[in-house]
Design an enzyme around this catalytic site. Structure first.
Site, PDB file in Angstrom:
ATOM      1  N   ASN A  48      38.809 -19.281  31.328  1.00 26.42           N
ATOM      2  CA  ASN A  48      38.284 -19.636  30.003  1.00 26.42           C
ATOM      3  C   ASN A  48      36.926 -20.306  30.156  1.00 26.42           C
ATOM      4  O   ASN A  48      36.683 -21.055  31.109  1.00 26.42           O
ATOM      5  CB  ASN A  48      39.270 -20.494  29.193  1.00 26.42           C
ATOM      6  N   ILE A  49      36.062 -19.995  29.214  1.00 24.91           N
ATOM      7  CA  ILE A  49      34.691 -20.513  29.233  1.00 24.91           C
ATOM      8  C   ILE A  49      34.423 -21.106  27.854  1.00 24.91           C
ATOM      9  O   ILE A  49      34.299 -20.365  26.866  1.00 24.91           O
ATOM     10  CB  ILE A  49      33.675 -19.386  29.560  1.00 24.91           C
ATOM     11  N   GLU A  50      34.407 -22.437  27.801  1.00 19.88           N
ATOM     12  CA  GLU A  50      34.280 -23.097  26.500  1.00 19.88           C
ATOM     13  C   GLU A  50      32.814 -23.294  26.122  1.00 19.88           C
ATOM     14  O   GLU A  50      31.900 -23.030  26.908  1.00 19.88           O
ATOM     15  CB  GLU A  50      35.037 -24.432  26.536  1.00 19.88           C
ATOM     16  N   CYS A  59      38.509 -16.834  26.113  1.00 13.58           N
ATOM     17  CA  CYS A  59      39.731 -17.049  26.895  1.00 13.58           C
ATOM     18  C   CYS A  59      39.652 -16.326  28.242  1.00 13.58           C
ATOM     19  O   CYS A  59      38.907 -15.348  28.399  1.00 13.58           O
ATOM     20  CB  CYS A  59      40.942 -16.510  26.145  1.00 13.58           C
ATOM     21  N   GLU A  61      41.777 -14.305  29.552  1.00  7.55           N
ATOM     22  CA  GLU A  61      42.213 -12.911  29.487  1.00  7.55           C
ATOM     23  C   GLU A  61      41.057 -11.990  29.107  1.00  7.55           C
ATOM     24  O   GLU A  61      40.897 -10.905  29.655  1.00  7.55           O
ATOM     25  CB  GLU A  61      43.330 -12.754  28.434  1.00  7.55           C
ATOM     26  N   CYS A  92      46.452 -15.648  23.339  1.00  9.98           N
ATOM     27  CA  CYS A  92      46.204 -15.871  21.906  1.00  9.98           C
ATOM     28  C   CYS A  92      46.147 -14.520  21.191  1.00  9.98           C
ATOM     29  O   CYS A  92      46.070 -13.461  21.828  1.00  9.98           O
ATOM     30  CB  CYS A  92      44.907 -16.653  21.703  1.00  9.98           C
ATOM     31  N   CYS A  95      43.206 -12.215  22.096  1.00 12.27           N
ATOM     32  CA  CYS A  95      43.351 -11.567  23.418  1.00 12.27           C
ATOM     33  C   CYS A  95      44.418 -10.483  23.383  1.00 12.27           C
ATOM     34  O   CYS A  95      44.268  -9.451  24.037  1.00 12.27           O
ATOM     35  CB  CYS A  95      43.676 -12.609  24.487  1.00 12.27           C
TER      36      CYS A  95
HETATM   37  N1  THU Z   1      42.907 -20.212  26.282  1.00 11.30           N
HETATM   38  C1  THU Z   1      42.883 -19.165  27.157  1.00 11.30           C
HETATM   39  O1  THU Z   1      41.988 -19.043  27.995  1.00 11.30           O
HETATM   40  N2  THU Z   1      43.871 -18.242  27.069  1.00 11.30           N
HETATM   41  C2  THU Z   1      44.919 -18.317  26.218  1.00 11.30           C
HETATM   42  O2  THU Z   1      45.757 -17.442  26.235  1.00 11.30           O
HETATM   43  C3  THU Z   1      45.041 -19.438  25.287  1.00 11.30           C
HETATM   44  C4  THU Z   1      43.905 -20.388  25.263  1.00 11.30           C
HETATM   45  C5  THU Z   1      41.861 -21.241  26.405  1.00 11.30           C
HETATM   46  C6  THU Z   1      40.847 -21.293  25.307  1.00 11.30           C
HETATM   47  C7  THU Z   1      40.386 -22.721  25.381  1.00 11.30           C
HETATM   48  O3  THU Z   1      39.348 -22.829  26.334  1.00 11.30           O
HETATM   49  C8  THU Z   1      41.588 -23.496  25.885  1.00 11.30           C
HETATM   50  O4  THU Z   1      42.472 -22.512  26.433  1.00 11.30           O
HETATM   51  C9  THU Z   1      42.312 -24.282  24.831  1.00 11.30           C
HETATM   52  O5  THU Z   1      42.610 -23.512  23.728  1.00 11.30           O
END
Ligand code: THU
Length: 140
Positions: A48-50, A59, A61, A92, A95
């Protein structure tokens, strides 16, 4: 469910954990990693890259999926997802939809929390009656 050997799933989980260590998650502190196995046999990692603006956050995935598609892959056999939470995090909704463009409903999805204990299901379990290319008729 399409079959993946236990050995393959375990290796994919290890790669997903390694990918989660690359997460850029300064806002949530929640690290997620994915390992997506293409039908070519190659495996693609993603984390994940915020983003400070939150909405552009991607996310793990989708990072793995888009990396693989950019590499020329179009068919996939399975995905392992590891997260830093107490229990497995399931993909999510965005994804699930993104994966369903390229992956069959029988594709195994293996999700693990930080203890590495996983839950195995299919993409079809997670996204029944999905909207897909065939719904667009000739345009799809
Ligand atoms: N996130 C994912 O990378 N994959 C998921 O299936 C659910 C959520 C990440 C997004 C965000 O950076 C962090 O988790 C919190 O929501």
């Amino acid at each position: 469910m399409k079959r993946l050997s236990k050995r393959t799933l375990e290796r994919m989980l290890k790669k997903a954990i390694e990918a989660s260590e690359k997460a850029y998650a300064p806002y949530s502190g929640f690290q997620v990693g994915a390992c997506l196995r293409a039908s070519s046999g190659k495996e693609y990692g993603g984390c994940n890259i915020e983003n400070a603006a939150f909405t552009p956050t991607t996310c793990a995935e989708r990072t793995a999926l888009f990396t693989a598609v950019f590499a020329g892959e179009r068919e996939f056999d399975g995905i392992a997802i590891a997260c830093s939470g107490e229990r497995p995090a399931f993909p999510c909704g965005v994804c699930r939809q993104a994966l369903s463009e390229f992956c069959s409903p029988e594709m195994p999805v293996y999700c693990c929390g930080k203890d590495g204990i996983g839950e195995l299901m299919t993409l079809g379990d997670l996204l029944p009656k999905s909207f897909g290319p065939s719904d667009l008729g000739e345009r799809g």
